[in-house]
Enzyme design. Structure first.
Site, PDB file in Angstrom:
ATOM      1  N   ARG A   1      65.950  -4.592  13.730  1.00  0.00           N
ATOM      2  CA  ARG A   1      66.632  -5.893  13.700  1.00  0.00           C
ATOM      3  C   ARG A   1      67.830  -5.917  12.752  1.00  0.00           C
ATOM      4  O   ARG A   1      68.813  -6.586  12.987  1.00  0.00           O
ATOM      5  CB  ARG A   1      65.649  -6.959  13.216  1.00  0.00           C
ATOM      6  CG  ARG A   1      64.840  -7.583  14.323  1.00  0.00           C
ATOM      7  CD  ARG A   1      63.909  -8.599  13.748  1.00  0.00           C
ATOM      8  NE  ARG A   1      62.963  -7.950  12.851  1.00  0.00           N
ATOM      9  CZ  ARG A   1      61.650  -8.008  12.986  1.00  0.00           C
ATOM     10  NH1 ARG A   1      61.124  -8.692  13.960  1.00  0.00           N
ATOM     11  NH2 ARG A   1      60.841  -7.399  12.142  1.00  0.00           N
TER      12      ARG A   1
ATOM     13  N   LYS B   1      49.245   3.984  13.188  1.00  0.00           N
ATOM     14  CA  LYS B   1      48.135   3.156  12.770  1.00  0.00           C
ATOM     15  C   LYS B   1      48.654   1.930  12.025  1.00  0.00           C
ATOM     16  O   LYS B   1      49.782   1.979  11.570  1.00  0.00           O
ATOM     17  CB  LYS B   1      47.155   3.966  11.925  1.00  0.00           C
ATOM     18  CG  LYS B   1      47.691   4.316  10.550  1.00  0.00           C
ATOM     19  CD  LYS B   1      46.621   4.906   9.679  1.00  0.00           C
ATOM     20  CE  LYS B   1      45.746   3.831   9.080  1.00  0.00           C
ATOM     21  NZ  LYS B   1      45.684   3.861   7.607  1.00  0.00           N
TER      22      LYS B   1
ATOM     23  N   ASP C   1      47.019   9.965  13.998  1.00  0.00           N
ATOM     24  CA  ASP C   1      46.164   9.939  12.812  1.00  0.00           C
ATOM     25  C   ASP C   1      46.674  11.110  11.991  1.00  0.00           C
ATOM     26  O   ASP C   1      46.419  12.269  12.333  1.00  0.00           O
ATOM     27  CB  ASP C   1      44.689  10.132  13.169  1.00  0.00           C
ATOM     28  CG  ASP C   1      43.817   9.996  11.926  1.00  0.00           C
ATOM     29  OD1 ASP C   1      44.174  10.617  10.896  1.00  0.00           O
ATOM     30  OD2 ASP C   1      42.824   9.279  11.960  1.00  0.00           O
ATOM     31  N   HIS C   2      47.419  10.814  10.928  1.00  0.00           N
ATOM     32  CA  HIS C   2      48.158  11.923  10.302  1.00  0.00           C
ATOM     33  C   HIS C   2      47.222  12.968   9.687  1.00  0.00           C
ATOM     34  O   HIS C   2      47.636  14.096   9.451  1.00  0.00           O
ATOM     35  CB  HIS C   2      49.203  11.405   9.305  1.00  0.00           C
ATOM     36  CG  HIS C   2      48.663  10.989   7.977  1.00  0.00           C
ATOM     37  ND1 HIS C   2      48.064   9.783   7.755  1.00  0.00           N
ATOM     38  CD2 HIS C   2      48.630  11.628   6.784  1.00  0.00           C
ATOM     39  CE1 HIS C   2      47.698   9.688   6.489  1.00  0.00           C
ATOM     40  NE2 HIS C   2      48.025  10.807   5.869  1.00  0.00           N
TER      41      HIS C   2
ATOM     42  N   LYS D   1      47.248  17.670   9.345  1.00  0.00           N
ATOM     43  CA  LYS D   1      47.147  18.485   8.131  1.00  0.00           C
ATOM     44  C   LYS D   1      46.608  19.870   8.503  1.00  0.00           C
ATOM     45  O   LYS D   1      45.596  19.976   9.193  1.00  0.00           O
ATOM     46  CB  LYS D   1      46.216  17.815   7.101  1.00  0.00           C
ATOM     47  CG  LYS D   1      46.783  16.520   6.530  1.00  0.00           C
ATOM     48  CD  LYS D   1      45.861  15.943   5.470  1.00  0.00           C
ATOM     49  CE  LYS D   1      46.254  14.531   5.082  1.00  0.00           C
ATOM     50  NZ  LYS D   1      47.258  14.436   4.027  1.00  0.00           N
TER      51      LYS D   1
ATOM     52  N   GLU E   1      41.346   8.804  -3.698  1.00  0.00           N
ATOM     53  CA  GLU E   1      42.730   8.638  -4.154  1.00  0.00           C
ATOM     54  C   GLU E   1      42.715   8.036  -5.542  1.00  0.00           C
ATOM     55  O   GLU E   1      41.876   7.189  -5.843  1.00  0.00           O
ATOM     56  CB  GLU E   1      43.492   7.713  -3.217  1.00  0.00           C
ATOM     57  CG  GLU E   1      43.748   8.320  -1.866  1.00  0.00           C
ATOM     58  CD  GLU E   1      44.547   7.366  -0.995  1.00  0.00           C
ATOM     59  OE1 GLU E   1      45.764   7.563  -0.892  1.00  0.00           O
ATOM     60  OE2 GLU E   1      43.959   6.425  -0.463  1.00  0.00           O
TER      61      GLU E   1
ATOM     62  N   HIS F   1      40.746   8.278   9.495  1.00  0.00           N
ATOM     63  CA  HIS F   1      40.798   9.622   8.918  1.00  0.00           C
ATOM     64  C   HIS F   1      39.412  10.252   8.732  1.00  0.00           C
ATOM     65  O   HIS F   1      39.176  11.396   9.113  1.00  0.00           O
ATOM     66  CB  HIS F   1      41.527   9.602   7.573  1.00  0.00           C
ATOM     67  CG  HIS F   1      42.868   8.922   7.626  1.00  0.00           C
ATOM     68  ND1 HIS F   1      43.712   9.027   8.704  1.00  0.00           N
ATOM     69  CD2 HIS F   1      43.521   8.139   6.738  1.00  0.00           C
ATOM     70  CE1 HIS F   1      44.824   8.333   8.465  1.00  0.00           C
ATOM     71  NE2 HIS F   1      44.723   7.776   7.280  1.00  0.00           N
TER      72      HIS F   1
ATOM     73  N   LYS G   1      39.963   3.948  -3.525  1.00  0.00           N
ATOM     74  CA  LYS G   1      41.190   3.911  -4.323  1.00  0.00           C
ATOM     75  C   LYS G   1      40.779   3.892  -5.790  1.00  0.00           C
ATOM     76  O   LYS G   1      39.679   3.427  -6.123  1.00  0.00           O
ATOM     77  CB  LYS G   1      41.971   2.633  -4.035  1.00  0.00           C
ATOM     78  CG  LYS G   1      42.335   2.430  -2.570  1.00  0.00           C
ATOM     79  CD  LYS G   1      43.622   3.131  -2.227  1.00  0.00           C
ATOM     80  CE  LYS G   1      44.009   2.900  -0.778  1.00  0.00           C
ATOM     81  NZ  LYS G   1      44.970   3.882  -0.283  1.00  0.00           N
TER      82      LYS G   1
HETATM   83  C1  BG6 Z   1      47.011   6.093   5.003  1.00  0.00           C
HETATM   84  C2  BG6 Z   1      46.431   4.881   4.334  1.00  0.00           C
HETATM   85  O1  BG6 Z   1      46.637   6.148   6.354  1.00  0.00           O
HETATM   86  O2  BG6 Z   1      46.560   7.274   4.343  1.00  0.00           O
HETATM   87  C3  BG6 Z   1      46.757   4.859   2.859  1.00  0.00           C
HETATM   88  O3  BG6 Z   1      46.915   3.705   4.959  1.00  0.00           O
HETATM   89  C4  BG6 Z   1      46.394   6.169   2.195  1.00  0.00           C
HETATM   90  O4  BG6 Z   1      46.097   3.781   2.209  1.00  0.00           O
HETATM   91  C5  BG6 Z   1      46.934   7.352   2.985  1.00  0.00           C
HETATM   92  O5  BG6 Z   1      46.913   6.160   0.877  1.00  0.00           O
HETATM   93  C6  BG6 Z   1      46.413   8.671   2.433  1.00  0.00           C
HETATM   94  O6  BG6 Z   1      47.069   9.732   3.068  1.00  0.00           O
HETATM   95  P1  BG6 Z   1      47.224  11.150   2.349  1.00  0.00           P
HETATM   96  O7  BG6 Z   1      47.893  12.002   3.380  1.00  0.00           O
HETATM   97  O8  BG6 Z   1      48.061  10.914   1.130  1.00  0.00           O
HETATM   98  O9  BG6 Z   1      45.854  11.606   2.004  1.00  0.00           O
END
Ligand code: BG6
Length: 510
Positions: A65, A173, A202-203, A207, A241, A265, A365
């Site tokens: 936008r 996501k 789903d990243h 990995k 994390e 994940h 977290k």
């Molecule tokens: C994301 C979450 O999908 O993954 C985040 O929304 C999280 O909250 C992150 O911090 C963690 O990804 P990675 O690759 O740093 O482990």
């Protein structure tokens, strides 16, 4: 004239892609003025360029936008590469910048999509992108529906296989917030694209070390015979994390750790650990086996949830040399919020391989450090010949991040006249074995989407099965009505999480 984008070539590139080459294409990023584009997508494209893996003719169209010129858009991206690029450099971006253009439009305005179509047709002629298009939805999910409908109305969502032209969509996501919203999103996607055109990110699947779970299990003969309820006592999957929710309080309030991390994940990692060998490493063979794992996990009845889960919320503490906020003090968080920032869950995969072997998942977290690992805890030997206290059960540890590697814990005799046994570790480290840094997950996923390989993307049924399980947990929590247990920032979650494992088991302290 098509522009060759390959900056340098990497002799390993053929191995990474199995010799597959991405066809020319245009990548349209919806929400291109947002964080994801700057932090992840464009730096990852530069990583691919570095290895010579971008298609020979390629273009990126940023769709958003904000009123930006091409120049302003490029400045923003160059800045992103400078700040977040792990492998690409601003100089590399400069060499490729002509490939990046900006398309200003509201997501809800149909004319913006007809104009996009004309622009893409022009790019086909000017840059040789051959009518191949990938649409990346990097907007807040509330915009997905408009974008999908408008793409379809503008005739942009159709493959033209006769003329070898593809159209694909990548969806970020969060994929819904429960089963009903995920199903409705899947329906909206289906109205525009068929499943083979859809790439749900789903990243974690991008990995390297997550992919190595399959290699470890199925490229070796020695692990698979032990990989079942006869030998495995239980499995622990941890994604910890040390960061808090930061500026994402508003988003997190709506999701909690269960939707943010466990639904996607952790359950994805669980499927790779628990699945049966696929008949081939093709997208559908792998995903067929993964979805069977999820189907074998029963939904909880509300009254079962309290005993099978633990919820926590971080409280203010001094952590890492600074005083950090508790979750309730974070920006955008309600003062009486009952959103969980930690959850641990005991799941049972009800099939022949795993009956009776629990899988414990935990994520949080503000835990002591950032670590993702899978620990396979084996059963004790049938007879105790040595001092039981000093011999611990074997653990095969898959270290996903950081310090990527695999290690095996086993008992060994301490040298000397006494018969004493102590734990030792056999260790494999990625860095030492392969050198260098592995590519970012987004590099792999963007490349696979260009190649049309959906193996590392979540299929519709996987996402829905995962929501079914998570919905049943959330429903139990709701009915129960209790608040999450507080835990001090910098600790391994609430005390209750130890109870979840049951007699004789403890969480690994990574
Ligand atoms: C994301 C979450 O999908 O993954 C985040 O929304 C999280 O909250 C992150 O911090 C963690 O990804 P990675 O690759 O740093 O482990």
């Amino acid at each position: 004239m098509p522009t060759a984008l390959a900056a340098t070539t990497n002799p390993l590139a053929d191995e990474l892609t199995n010799g597959r080459r991405a066809e020319p294409c245009a990548l349209v990023i919806f929400g291109a003025s947002g964080d994801l584009t700057k932090r992840k997508l464009v730096p990852s494209l530069m990583g691919l360029a570095k290895d010579g893996l971008l298609p020979p003719s390629f273009a990126v169209v940023g769709f958003a936008r904000r009123q930006w010129t091409d120049e302003e858009f490029r400045d923003e991206l160059r800045d992103g590469v400078q700040q977040f690029g792990r492998r690409g450099t601003p100089a590399m971006f400069d060499a490729l910048q002509d490939a990046f253009t900006y398309h200003q439009s509201d997501f809800s305005d149909p004319t913006g999509y007809f104009a996009l179509r004309e622009r893409l047709d022009r790019l086909d002629k000017e840059r040789g992108t051959k009518g191949n298009r990938i649409f990346y939805l990097a907007t807040p999910p509330s915009a997905y529906s408009q974008i999908l409908q408008n793409l379809a109305s503008a005739g942009l969502s159709r493959d033209d296989l006769e003329n070898n032209r593809f159209a694909r969509v990548i969806v970020e996501k969060p994929f819904g917030r429960d089963l009903a919203t995920a199903q409705s999103l899947n329906e909206q996607i289906r109205a525009a694209f068929y499943e083979g055109q859809v790439f749900r990110i789903d990243h974690y699947l991008g990995k390297e070390t997550v992919q190595n779970i399959l290699a470890l299990r199925f490229a070796n003969g020695i692990f698979e015979p032990l990989w079942n309820e006869k030998y495995v006592d239980h499995v622990q999957i941890t994604v910890a994390e040390s960061i808090g929710v930061g500026s994402r309080g508003g988003y997190f309030e709506e999701s909690g750790i269960i939707r943010d991390m466990i639904q996607n994940h952790l359950l994805q990692v669980l499927t790779l650990v628990a699945m049966e060998p696929p008949i081939a490493l093709t997208a559908n063979s792998v995903r067929d086996e993964k979805v069977k794992v999820l189907k074998a996990i029963r939904s909880f009845a509300p009254h079962e949830v309290a005993a099978a889960t633990v919820r926590g919320q971080y409280a203010a503490a001094s952590f890492g040399g600074e005083d950090v906020n508790g979750y309730l003090e974070e920006e955008g968080v309600a003062a009486d919020s009952s959103t969980e920032t930690f959850a641990a869950v005991r799941l049972q995969v009800n099939n022949w391989r795993w009956a009776g072997t629990p899988f414990f998942l935990r994520s949080g977290k503000r835990l002591p450090r950032r670590v993702t690992e899978v620990a396979i805890h084996f059963k004790r030997p049938p007879l105790t010949l040595f001092d039981r206290g000093s011999v611990q059960p074997n653990v095969l540890l898959l270290r996903i991040q950081p310090d990527e590697g695999v290690s095996l814990r086993f008992g060994s005799k301490v040298p000397g006249p006494d018969v004493r046994v102590r734990d030792v570790r056999m260790d494999f480290r990625y860095g030492a074995a392969f050198g260098g840094e592995s590519a970012d997950a987004y590099e792999r996923l963007l490349l696979d989407a260009m190649l049309g390989d959906g193996t590392l993307f979540a299929r519709r049924d996987e996402v829905e099965e995962a929501w079914r399980i998570v919905d049943s947990i959330v429903a139990g929590w709701k009915k129960d009505g209790r608040k999450p247990e507080p835990y001090a920032a910098g600790t391994w979650g609430p005390e209750g999480s130890a109870r979840l494992l049951g007699e004789g088991r403890t969480w690994r302290q990574p």
